[in-house]
Design a protein around this motif. Structure first.
Motif, short mmCIF file in Angstrom:
data_model
loop_
_atom_site.label_atom_id
_atom_site.label_comp_id
_atom_site.label_asym_id
_atom_site.label_seq_id
_atom_site.Cartn_x
_atom_site.Cartn_y
_atom_site.Cartn_z
N ALA A 158 44.41 45.98 38.74
CA ALA A 158 43.01 46.42 38.73
C ALA A 158 42.44 46.40 37.31
O ALA A 158 41.30 46.03 37.09
CB ALA A 158 42.90 47.83 39.30
N PHE A 159 43.28 46.81 36.33
CA PHE A 159 42.81 46.92 34.94
C PHE A 159 43.38 45.82 34.03
O PHE A 159 43.16 45.83 32.84
CB PHE A 159 43.21 48.29 34.36
N LYS A 160 44.17 44.94 34.60
CA LYS A 160 44.88 43.87 33.88
C LYS A 160 46.00 44.40 32.99
O LYS A 160 47.11 43.95 33.08
CB LYS A 160 43.91 43.01 33.05
N ASP B 238 37.90 41.32 35.42
CA ASP B 238 39.33 41.22 35.08
C ASP B 238 39.89 42.58 34.69
O ASP B 238 41.03 42.69 34.23
CB ASP B 238 39.56 40.18 33.97
N GLY B 239 39.08 43.63 34.89
CA GLY B 239 39.58 44.98 34.67
C GLY B 239 39.58 45.43 33.23
O GLY B 239 39.88 46.58 32.94
N THR B 240 39.24 44.55 32.30
CA THR B 240 39.31 44.94 30.89
C THR B 240 38.09 45.71 30.42
O THR B 240 38.09 46.28 29.34
CB THR B 240 39.51 43.70 29.97
N GLY C 75 38.30 39.71 46.68
CA GLY C 75 39.62 40.28 46.41
C GLY C 75 40.60 39.28 45.85
O GLY C 75 41.63 39.67 45.29
N SER C 76 40.31 37.98 45.97
CA SER C 76 41.25 36.98 45.46
C SER C 76 41.30 36.99 43.94
O SER C 76 40.34 37.38 43.27
CB SER C 76 40.80 35.58 45.91
N SER C 77 42.42 36.51 43.42
CA SER C 77 42.50 36.33 41.97
C SER C 77 42.24 34.85 41.67
O SER C 77 42.70 33.97 42.40
CB SER C 77 43.86 36.77 41.43
N ILE C 78 41.49 34.61 40.62
CA ILE C 78 41.11 33.25 40.26
C ILE C 78 41.21 33.03 38.75
O ILE C 78 41.24 33.99 37.97
CB ILE C 78 39.65 32.91 40.70
N GLY D 271 43.57 47.53 24.43
CA GLY D 271 42.85 47.49 25.71
C GLY D 271 43.63 47.88 26.94
O GLY D 271 43.23 47.57 28.06
N GLU E 296 40.79 35.00 33.66
CA GLU E 296 41.57 35.24 34.87
C GLU E 296 41.25 36.64 35.37
O GLU E 296 41.21 37.59 34.58
CB GLU E 296 43.07 35.14 34.56
N GLY E 297 41.02 36.76 36.64
CA GLY E 297 40.69 38.08 37.18
C GLY E 297 40.41 37.99 38.67
O GLY E 297 40.92 37.08 39.35
N TRP E 298 39.59 38.93 39.14
CA TRP E 298 39.41 39.05 40.59
C TRP E 298 37.95 38.90 41.04
O TRP E 298 37.02 39.28 40.32
CB TRP E 298 39.92 40.42 41.05
N ARG F 250 35.15 40.18 42.94
CA ARG F 250 34.73 41.42 43.57
C ARG F 250 33.73 41.14 44.68
O ARG F 250 33.67 41.85 45.67
CB ARG F 250 34.09 42.36 42.52
N PHE G 47 48.43 38.60 34.97
CA PHE G 47 48.21 37.27 34.38
C PHE G 47 49.07 37.10 33.13
O PHE G 47 48.61 36.65 32.10
CB PHE G 47 46.72 37.05 34.06
N TYR H 167 46.90 40.90 48.44
CA TYR H 167 45.49 41.13 48.11
C TYR H 167 45.19 40.67 46.68
O TYR H 167 45.14 41.48 45.76
CB TYR H 167 45.15 42.62 48.25
N GLY H 168 45.01 39.38 46.50
CA GLY H 168 44.69 38.89 45.16
C GLY H 168 45.81 39.05 44.18
O GLY H 168 45.60 39.43 43.03
N GLY H 169 47.02 38.78 44.63
CA GLY H 169 48.19 38.88 43.76
C GLY H 169 48.13 37.85 42.64
O GLY H 169 47.34 36.91 42.70
N CYS H 170 48.94 38.04 41.63
CA CYS H 170 48.95 37.09 40.52
C CYS H 170 50.25 37.23 39.75
O CYS H 170 50.99 38.20 39.94
CB CYS H 170 47.77 37.35 39.60
N ASP I 268 39.56 37.90 27.43
CA ASP I 268 39.30 39.09 28.24
C ASP I 268 37.79 39.22 28.36
O ASP I 268 37.05 38.96 27.39
CB ASP I 268 39.85 40.35 27.55
N LEU J 218 44.16 31.63 42.39
CA LEU J 218 45.53 32.00 42.01
C LEU J 218 46.22 32.77 43.14
O LEU J 218 47.32 32.44 43.54
CB LEU J 218 45.51 32.87 40.74
N GLY J 219 45.55 33.76 43.66
CA GLY J 219 46.14 34.58 44.71
C GLY J 219 45.09 34.84 45.79
O GLY J 219 44.03 35.40 45.51
N ARG K 246 50.90 41.89 46.68
CA ARG K 246 51.13 40.43 46.68
C ARG K 246 50.20 39.72 47.65
O ARG K 246 50.05 38.50 47.58
CB ARG K 246 52.57 40.13 47.08
#
Lengths: 457, 457
Positions: free
Chosen positions: B214-216, A40-42, A67-70, B150, A21-23, A25, B248, B417-420, A4, A96-97, B415
């Motif tokens: 957004a926050f995982k 990753d929002g954590t 905005g993509s997840s990677i 977390g 893993e996260g987004w 921005r 994730f 916008y950066g879905g995962c 995280d 990922l997304g 799904r």
């Protein structure tokens, strides 16, 4: 190993290889390298990812959109750039997304009004990452305060036949088919789910009192509803309330608890949301942290309503609303009085006619042992009272107010069966959040706010 | 100095002079002395108060009735009697609040049915002192688990236009006057508070997913409603749910979290409610503490639904309901399978047709990545799934089920916008409490239960 981002910042990570893993921005591309502003929002702080054209699929990676997840594999290195101490040197980046170009949360300034319309995406912005994490941490602060101090958490009912405040602004709850009612021309309440008219609770206080008289100290923390047709910055029709009730506790001890709880929660949030509070201090309310730190170091003033009116009258100010003995006070008065005392003020012993039926009648027969807490910059933050413990006085007051005793016999019986001096107070959780975050509209401290005409999501 | 009884038991108090306030649970009088079984609600164990005829107002004190509230000043001494180590030798006893002879909570065995009718007084009995304190401590355990790990606590809306489970068992919420509808012969929805038909949420999951992306890591913990006309021991129309959602995170990691959360909560309650759990073990479910301790030391089995059916079919048992591939399993099957594996069992990969639309379709096109946790002695305790992250598959599934897309565009957009890969689960808080306390009726683990036809307090 998967990490995280929060832990990357917490630990001494330089040199470590991590998978995150996260987004995305924000993705800034240059010819031979690129920077990804990654969350990753954590935690509030973003991690910067750098990559260069030696990476596999450099061209594909350059196409990754905001905005993509990677998923990124790389090594934590000291950052040469400004604004961060460390960054991630990517060795591999996987999409990922995907996210289309018309993604509404592009990295630019959005108005709060626009973000409200995109309420389901706004937690991805810095502002709402801060606000909703503070909301979560403040909730934990409240539970921690009460549980540590021996209070029992009570889940009071949301569907109820009682109108606790006598305010009459209740939503009705039904399983009857309204179209069928229209067709039949009659309301068959006996066929409704509960066989009678019920609505959504406006308070859990009365039920909480039953717990106080068994556990001594109790608190509620749950949703509350008001079908009030107000479109202001501070009204929502669904909000969360904290309602502690304490047996063998008079008005003074009640104020002690109000003060100690508020200070605990403020300190907990300052300690546990450092980055969030710094952001809010910088971009939302300048001086926010100072304001809150000052509160921690204040001794709260305690003063009678009557004296407040005297101070207001003697102020020499031309008020919009003239202060009057025996009457409620206005926003402008609240503001003045906290400035006058340069800190939080408990206003106590209010005229009985502007307060609720269950508040303890003082010996003057004119005022009740009620208290409101006014804080600088926010006005009224909590309200409470000693509860009327005399069966006779409570019955008399209810008669005076033409209240129905229907369904309230149990509440009255609390005074007959080992009753005692007891007190409690209520705090609107969103009101607290407005104070803590500096965000001035209740719609921006609730994930999915409900106001007249608005019930999306 | 004023003391909570809890602190008297905790500290080394012998010889100390204390003042305590609380209630007379039982008053046994003898000619020259008396014993008061005293509780102030701050801990499960009562304090014995002894007084003799040298005390002031001995005769008045002997008239103090069960249920009364009193203030006692005295000295903590070693107890000569059985069942307690210390007692309070009273030097002064004051009656604070009287209690009549017809007080319903006399110190004798009451049936649970009788106590349900006196729901506002039952927190004063040993059983409900135990149950509701466990409820409070278990709630804190849940918050502690998630916050420490977390997760962001999300308050999802209670009033909603969405029927999240597609189950259709929603209460309607309205400010329209039903009598007026009957008179007018039409429903003016545009005049309703939100201008449309809304109801009480049956789940917060869909909104929680917006927070997970957004926050995982996020969780909800709030009330949920079902207008289901079932009068069973396990159904209430208002109950509390915990719904974590994690981005994730696949089905396996989801099960890891379910297992670790449950073990944390069980351990926390055993550690923090020792007296309560001993009482429940002794008087409500023999072997309760053993059952829970065993759970802590179990590795939970993970097995596909299909294999479960095979095991059931091969068991040689004559079932009331014949187990079948592709179908749901019955209570008797749940029981057998936890006995078969001698511990908790995750049953995963369920036939898609008996599970919700948002669950991830597996590659076989027949099953979904859903999981139920079955525990010995309680059956299903939690249910979860990996959520369908593919926009196309989710849309297809909703079409297959003839679901309306109205008001769910935002859910689908998650799904796009950066879905995962993401997963989550739900746990009914009352179901957990039934398991933790051994109390077998949901009406006895909720302070003020709501069931068809019942909405008192």
């Amino acid at each position: 190993m998967k990490y995280d981002v929060k832990d990357i910042f917490k630990e001494e990570c330089i040199g470590k290889e991590v998978i995150i893993e996260g987004w995305v921005r924000n993705h800034r591309k240059q010819k031979e390298f690129g920077f990804i502003d990654f969350s990753d929002g954590t935690c509030f702080t973003h991690l910067q990812i750098v990559y260069d054209n030696l990476i596999n699929n450099f061209e594909e990676i350059q196409k990754i959109k905001n905005g993509s997840s990677i998923c990124v594999y790389g090594q934590i290195v000291k950052s040469e750039g400004k604004g961060q101490n460390i960054e991630l040197k990517a060795k591999d980046i996987k999409l990922l997304g995907d996210c289309p170009d018309d993604y509404p949360m592009q990295p630019k300034q959005h108005t709060r009004e626009f973000l409200r319309e995109q309420a389901y995406l706004r937690p991805r912005t810095n502002l709402f990452q801060a606000v909703f994490r503070v909301r979560s941490v403040a909730a934990m602060a409240i539970h921690t305060y009460f549980q540590t101090n021996g209070y029992v958490y009570a889940h009071t009912p949301l569907i109820t036949a009682n109108d606790g405040e006598g305010a009459g602004q209740m939503f009705q709850v039904t399983t009857l088919d309204l179209e069928k009612i229209a067709k039949l021309g009659k309301v068959e309440l006996d066929k409704d789910f509960y066989g009678k008219k019920v609505g959504l609770a406006v308070t859990g206080q009365l039920e909480a009192e039953t717990f106080a008289l068994a556990f001594k100290k109790t608190y509620t923390f749950g949703p509350t509803f008001r079908a009030e047709n107000s479109n202001t910055k501070t009204h929502a029709s669904e909000f969360w309330m904290i309602e502690p009730e304490i047996a063998f506790c008079d008005l003074n001890e009640n104020m002690d608890i109000m003060e100690s709880m508020l200070k605990f929660v403020v300190k907990y949030v300052l300690d546990n949301c450092k980055s969030e509070m710094e952001f809010l201090d910088k971009f939302v309310e300048k001086g926010l942290i100072n304001k809150l730190t000052k509160l921690l170091n204040s001794k709260f003033t305690r003063i009678d309503h009557e004296e407040v009116i005297t101070i207001l009258k003697q102020s020499g100010i031309k008020w919009e609303f003239e202060p009057e003995y025996g009457k409620d006070i206005a926003k402008e008065h609240e503001k003045y009085i906290t400035e006058y005392f340069n800190g939080p003020v408990f206003i106590k012993n209010w005229p009985k006619d502007i307060k609720a039926f269950y508040m303890k009648l003082n010996e003057d027969n004119e005022t009740v042992a009620a208290v409101d807490l006014e804080v600088p910059g926010a006005g009224e933050l909590m309200g409470g009272s000693q509860r009327e413990e005399s069966y006779e006085k409570l019955v008399n007051r209810m008669k005076e107010l033409n209240m129905s005793f229907d369904g309230l016999d149990w509440y009255l019986n609390l005074r007959k069966y080992g009753g005692c001096v007891h007190s409690g107070f209520g705090m609107g959780f969103e009101r607290l959040l407005i104070y803590l975050t500096g965000v001035d509209n209740i719609r921006d401290v609730i994930p999915y706010p409900r106001t007249p005409g608005n019930c999306e999501y």
